[in-house]
Design an enzyme around this catalytic site. Structure first.
Site, short mmCIF file in Angstrom:
data_model
loop_
_atom_site.label_atom_id
_atom_site.label_comp_id
_atom_site.label_asym_id
_atom_site.label_seq_id
_atom_site.Cartn_x
_atom_site.Cartn_y
_atom_site.Cartn_z
N GLY A 43 0.84 -1.19 0.00
CA GLY A 43 0.00 0.00 0.00
C GLY A 43 0.88 1.24 0.00
O GLY A 43 0.41 2.37 0.08
N THR A 44 2.19 1.00 -0.11
CA THR A 44 3.16 2.08 0.07
C THR A 44 3.58 2.73 -1.23
O THR A 44 4.16 3.80 -1.22
CB THR A 44 4.40 1.52 0.78
OG1 THR A 44 4.77 0.31 0.10
CG2 THR A 44 4.10 1.21 2.21
N ALA A 61 11.81 -1.46 -2.33
CA ALA A 61 12.06 -0.38 -3.29
C ALA A 61 13.43 -0.55 -3.94
O ALA A 61 13.57 -0.50 -5.18
CB ALA A 61 11.97 0.97 -2.60
N ASN A 82 10.23 8.52 -5.61
CA ASN A 82 9.01 9.32 -5.77
C ASN A 82 8.78 10.09 -4.47
O ASN A 82 8.38 9.51 -3.46
CB ASN A 82 7.83 8.39 -6.08
CG ASN A 82 6.53 9.14 -6.27
OD1 ASN A 82 6.31 10.21 -5.69
ND2 ASN A 82 5.64 8.58 -7.09
N LYS A 96 6.53 11.93 -3.48
CA LYS A 96 5.16 11.96 -2.97
C LYS A 96 4.84 10.70 -2.16
O LYS A 96 4.40 10.77 -1.01
CB LYS A 96 4.19 12.09 -4.14
CG LYS A 96 2.77 12.43 -3.75
CD LYS A 96 1.94 12.59 -5.00
CE LYS A 96 0.84 13.61 -4.79
NZ LYS A 96 0.18 13.94 -6.06
N GLN A 145 5.01 7.66 3.12
CA GLN A 145 5.62 6.62 3.95
C GLN A 145 6.11 7.21 5.27
O GLN A 145 5.92 6.63 6.33
CB GLN A 145 6.83 6.02 3.23
CG GLN A 145 6.49 4.99 2.20
CD GLN A 145 6.75 3.60 2.76
OE1 GLN A 145 6.13 3.21 3.73
NE2 GLN A 145 7.64 2.87 2.16
N GLY A 197 15.63 2.65 0.93
CA GLY A 197 14.36 2.24 1.56
C GLY A 197 14.01 3.13 2.73
O GLY A 197 14.89 3.62 3.45
N GLU A 224 10.92 1.76 7.26
CA GLU A 224 11.14 1.61 8.70
C GLU A 224 11.80 2.83 9.34
O GLU A 224 11.47 3.20 10.45
CB GLU A 224 11.98 0.36 9.03
CG GLU A 224 11.99 -0.67 7.96
CD GLU A 224 11.23 -1.94 8.24
OE1 GLU A 224 11.02 -2.28 9.42
OE2 GLU A 224 10.83 -2.60 7.28
#
Lengths: 328, 777
Positions: free
Chosen positions: B482-483, B525, B663, B665, B670, B734, B737
């Site tokens: 969903g990220t 990613a 990205n 956005k 996130q 990434g 987290e």
């Protein structure tokens, strides 16, 4: 959820007759409490009598005060101009409760009858004297950080009514109109509607089987027009109160002529504090007076390990609410 | 690694990579067309399974009365430990647990043993969900209860030091930390406690199992890793890997919980076979609290020694936590404490208590999230004691290399994060004195904390098919939690191929696609983008080979090595004017499409050439030349009501250095999400277990509080432009987290600054604020 019959009643008589021979049948208004309980198998009514078509509507001025039909929705009442102007505490209590979606569904009568959020009551795997009389109360030595400290018993420490509206109704002397299966009506003040747990925590109100709430009437008063509802919770919305206060003051020349105080989140029932009102009435509207009133309101508190903080929190909440009203 | 082309080499000026492109799956989601795993309702003969769970936390099942349920209309079967079909493998033996990559060393319903409240004891199958639910409510499970151990705080709990915790030794020593602390001129000791918290994703755990043939199983699953689910389920059922297909097209949040195969998934597959119908099993919200792990409650004690100027000399760290009766699982908090600053000596010890609760599991930034609370509050304490600015103290202890490995960083922009964050929040206006800023009745404070998260090793495949008409299909068996994975990979493919993103279709979430590892540990990613980018390079190499051999091509006769692809055009490196569009080459060769595939690798294990060929991400041999971490800093302002005990966040700033941001956005979203989740842990989130019955008392989204919109202010998120040539071909670290690491400490440090009181027990609910304010400052 159990299998059940569903009937949409078109009159009070039809609705009450549906419950006549089935004491565990239930009225369905907004359903925001009942459906939750049914989905958790905590309520298993064989028959639902939908009362949404009943004419218990309207918000109107009467000689006794403002009469609010039990089937009005929380959002409609909370935003009603008469309520906002004459009973700001009632409006605020409604609009600070739940979420917009729930407020749009939930009825006034249903709100008054909502059930406790005590985790032991809400999970059938736990013993609970309210749900299964005599099974015990693990909350006493367990998770009671948001349970009651006033009016509790050794059988039950739940805040049986966890909501907000009835706190404001109790403060401003609202009277409920109830109608029984014979069509007979009676009037019960909100302060006498709820029962303390004592030895029978399963019995929460004076409602007789099949009896329903038709309306709530709030007398008009200067202290009601100058009122506020303050709610303290762990997040900014959609949470039950840790402590709340509905207060109204009639202050003239710096002296309090009349005062109304009720607390939420801390009592086994919406907690009207006549002790606090006594301290306030005739006294100067100062922080010292408010502090003394708060001390009086919590005099009889019976906190336990994890809800001891509620004594101080409720006192501070009450003082803050009084200060806010005094400053208006 | 040297032989691997880097994205920055072939895309000096990317077109869509790095742009705030809208989500490519946005329309499907808001219009309801995105199909989640519990929405495959058209399967022929689909029936529903509902779990019956144990009311008690410990005991043995004596008897199950299911005849009333069995007689209900529509009921097809009721499974208990007595009749559940036998599994080929269960995780109960340690060796099998490792082979299965199982989150728990225990498979409920394979014996009469009940180890935790909410454990599955029966499964009811019926033709409709309502009938299955009702029948399940009629099943009576008679359990002889025993007194449970509820947590490490239970007087009955027996603490022990495990041999290892998630691959880390139970005790780690670097230098003589005890002596270093004891001799230090500045010594601080503090204990921090954390409530149990749950992931509480929007989408509940759900499985739909469909046997398309006797030896072919398809599972629609809520998982962060379709390949891992395929492997585990096939092993447990005794099938070949290829006989199981797993599909996860959309996921409504995972946060680590959905990174594993939990028992209900296996039941659905077993039961579907037994009843001969496709079976759908969706966990109820309360069942989600006892079926898919949680973040364990824990206590951390941190003793630090420092010079009187504030330089760290050593840290002695201790973590005590609750674990399950059969596992030694705990979050590895000690990692971040040992590497966040320059630290000459370090000792860390884990102590666990076997309790009647399911095994806790990975939860957003496992270990680093709670670990950062301890180290970052202690650093704030040290700054306050020395009268230093908290940022100044952190710069004084800045780690120029990784103290825990001795390796240089592959890249690190933490100083820039501090500087930019301070500027954005107005740190220079902060009164250095704690408890000295007021706004009416409210106390105002500003705090900050450092965050860091490692670049984990991972690898995976991707395939690209480029059509002559300029469209492309890109595939990798990844998942999008969903990220934004759908979106960022579309961007990378578009730029790599030199075609517009609307000409790219990226397919994921299916084991028939090229296999890649799970989306977890902030790896997706970097790994998937690198795989796709490298797969595109294979397409170009194939086309360049065709072109240089094609007499009609302007590139005929050139050496392949002298030709490069630039925005979809093949051209001579030395003379870019000489070349042609890829479509021309394909047309002359009568190629409708052309494919490339590649293995993308990620992390320090892949740095050394000898390990690249057959790298095993679980291998602990240290091939690394660099230490790879993302770094960042969170800043916030809070308003504390000293009478009502409420804390409200009024300003938030996060600045992150995490390599290339594909990205800004989706990346910003996130970070907002991670920060919000951290604010939840700081202020309100806790799952309460009854201390005597070891059963949760607030397993619902009404009673378990996650932040609402009104709790979260407008958030400022920025990324430092960071170029990392080592992490992977895309230079991506990434951000899933790191967005939560340091958040709880930033809030607590702001509360300290507001009130002069240190709250070390999370969450910081009003009762704790009032108690702290009763104490002298």
């Amino acid at each position: 959820m159990n299998d059940f019959s569903y009937t949409q009643a078109t009159s009070a008589k039809e609705a009450t007759s549906l419950l006549k021979d089935q004491p565990s049948a239930a009225y369905l208004a907004g359903g925001t409490t009942l459906l939750d309980l049914m989905k958790a198998n905590l309520a298993e009514p064989p028959q639902l009598a939908d009362i949404n078509l009943l004419p218990f509507k309207g918000i109107e001025q009467t000689s006794d005060g403002l009469r609010i039909g039990a089937m009005e929705r929380m959002s409609d009442v909370g935003e009603n101009a008469l309520v906002v102007q004459q009973y700001p505490a009632v409006s605020q209590a409604l609009l600070l409760a739940a979420s917009p979606q729930l407020r749009n569904m939930a009825s006034i009568g249903g709100n008054i009858l909502q059930r406790t959020r005590c985790g032991y009551f809400r999970d059938a795997a736990f013993p609970c004297n309210k749900r299964v009389p005599g099974s015990g109360c693990p909350a006493l030595e367990g998770d009671h950080h948001n349970l009651a400290i006033l009016g509790v018993s050794e059988r039950c420490i739940a805040n049986a009514y966890p909501g907000d509206l009835s706190v404001a109704l109790a403060a401003f002397d609202a009277v409920l109109t109830l109608e029984n299966q014979k069509g007979k009506q009676r009037r019960v003040p909100v302060t006498e509607f709820y029962l303390l747990p004592g030895k029978t925590p399963q019995k929460e109100t004076v409602l007789e089987p099949g009896e329903m709430i038709v309306a709530a009437t709030i007398p008009s008063a200067a202290h009601a027009r100058r009122s506020a509802y303050l709610k303290v919770r762990e997040r900014s919305s959609y949470a039950y109160a840790l402590a709340s206060a509905a207060v109204g003051l009639d202050v003239q020349g710096g002296t309090i002529r009349a005062a109304r105080v009720a607390l939420g989140g801390v009592g086994a029932q919406p907690w009207r504090s006549r002790e606090a009102e006594k301290v306030l009435t005739g006294a100067p509207a100062t922080e010292a007076t408010f502090r003394a009133a708060a001390t009086a309101a919590l005099q009889g508190a019976q906190p336990r390990e994890h809800n001891r903080y509620k004594v101080e929190l409720a006192q501070n909440t009450l003082v803050r609410a009084l200060q806010q009203v005094a400053a208006t | 690694m040297e032989t691997e082309p880097q994205f920055f080499e072939t895309n000096a000026a990317p077109t869509v990579v790095g742009q705030p492109m809208n989500r490519v799956d946005g329309w499907a989601k808001v219009t309801g067309h995105a199909k989640y795993s519990a929405e495959y309702n058209q399967l022929p003969g689909l029936v529903h399974a509902v779990l019956v769970t144990s009311p008690v936390a410990k005991g043995r099942v004596q008897r199950i009365e299911s005849s009333a349920a069995q007689k209900q209309p529509g009921v097809l079967a009721i499974f208990t430990h007595e009749n559940l079909p036998k599994l080929a493998k269960t995780p109960d033996a340690p060796a099998d647990k490792a082979a299965l990559n199982s989150p728990m060393g225990f498979m409920p319903m394979t014996s009469d043993q009940v180890h935790y409240a909410g454990q599955t004891v029966a499964v009811v199958v019926a033709d409709t969900l309502e009938r299955a639910q009702y029948a399940a409510s009629l099943v009576k499970v008679i359990i002889a209860p025993e007194a449970p151990v509820s947590s490490y705080q239970d007087p009955k709990a027996q603490l022990y030091v495990p041999k290892s915790v998630k691959g880390m030794p139970g005790v780690t020593k670097r230098g003589d930390a005890q002596a270093a602390v004891q001799k230090a001129p500045m010594q601080l000791a503090a204990t921090y406690t954390h409530a149990t918290i749950h992931h509480n994703y929007m989408e509940p755990g759900a499985t739909t199992a469909h046997w398309e043939a006797a030896d072919r199983l398809t599972i629609y699953e809520t998982t962060q890793g379709v390949s891992e689910t395929q492997k585990t389920v096939s092993l447990m059922l005794g099938l070949a890997t290829e006989q199981v297909r797993v599909i996860t097209k959309y996921l409504g949040g995972g946060f680590g919980s959905k990174a594993w195969v939990w028992p209900h998934t296996v039941y659905a597959a077993l039961i579907a076979k037994a009843v001969g119908r496709p079976v759908k099993l969706v966990l109820t919200r309360p069942q989600n609290f006892t079926s898919m792990g949680h973040r364990e409650e824990q206590q951390q004690t941190l003793r630090l020694g420092a010079t009187k100027e504030g330089k760290l000399l050593g840290i002695v760290y201790d973590k005590t936590a609750t674990t399950s009766p059969w596992d030694d699982y705990a979050e590895t908090n000690s990692r971040i404490i040992g590497m966040l600053y320059h630290l000459p000596a370090y000792e860390a010890t884990y102590r666990l208590a076997k309790s009647n609760v399911m095994t806790s599991t990975a939860t957003r930034a496992p270990g680093d999230m709670p670990g950062s609370f301890a180290i970052e509050c202690s650093m704030d304490d040290l700054a306050a004691q020395l009268g230093l600015d908290p940022i100044q103290l952190r710069l004084l202890n800045y780690a120029d290399i990784d103290s825990s490995t001795g390796h240089p960083w592959s890249s690190k922009s933490l100083k820039e994060c501090y500087a930019r964050g301070a500027e954005l929040i107005g740190w220079n206006k902060r009164n250095p004195k704690a408890g000295a800023t007021r706004e009416g009745k409210l106390l105002v404070g500003m705090g900050m904390a450092t965050g860091s998260y490692p670049v984990h090793n991972s690898q995976g495949n991707a395939r690209v098919r480029l059509y002559a008409d300029g469209r492309a299909v890109v595939q990798a068996g990844a998942t999008d939690l969903g990220t934004g994975t759908y979106t960022i990979i579309t961007q990378v493919a578009a730029d790599s191929l030199g075609i517009p993103p609307e000409n790219v279709r990226f397919e994921l979430g299916d084991t028939v696609l090229p296999s890649t590892q799970w989306s977890g540990g902030s790896t997706a990613a970097g790994r998937v983008s690198s795989s796709v980018y490298l797969a595109v390079q294979e397409v170009w190499q194939k086309l360049i080979k065709l072109a240089v051999m094609d007499k009609k091509s302007p590139l005929y006769g050139a050496k392949s090595a002298d030709v490069a692809a630039e925005k979809g055009r093949l051209q001579l490196k030395a003379n870019p004017g000489k070349g042609e569009a890829f479509g021309e080459v394909m047309k002359r060769a009568s190629l409708g499409d052309i494919e490339g595939s590649a293995l993308g690798r990620y992390g320090s294990n892949y740095e050394a050439p000898q390990t690249t060929a057959n790298a095993d991400p679980n291998k602990k041999e240290n091939a690394a030349e660099h230490s790879m971490h993302a770094f960042g800093a969170h800043f916030c302002e809070v308003h504390v009501d000293p009478e009502l005990g409420t804390i409200r966040i009024s300003k938030w700033v996060s600045v992150i250095g995490a390599g290339r941001i594909l990205n800004p956005k989706t990346a910003r979203s996130q970070v907002i999400g991670g920060s919000t989740m951290g604010i939840g842990a700081a202020l309100m989130e806790q799952t309460v277990r009854d201390p005597h019955l070891a059963r949760y008392t607030n397993a619902s989204l009404a009673d378990y509080h996650v932040p609402v919109n009104a709790d979260i202010p407008e958030m400022t998120v920025e990324f430092i432009d960071e170029h990392d040539p080592y992490v992977n071909a895309m230079g991506v670290k990434g951000i899933g987290e790191i967005s939560i690491v340091g958040v709880t400490a930033a809030v607590a440090n702001a509360v300290f600054h507001a009130t002069g009181r240190r709250l070390r027990d999370l969450p910081m609910t009003p009762n704790k604020v009032l108690a702290a304010l009763r104490e002298p400052a």
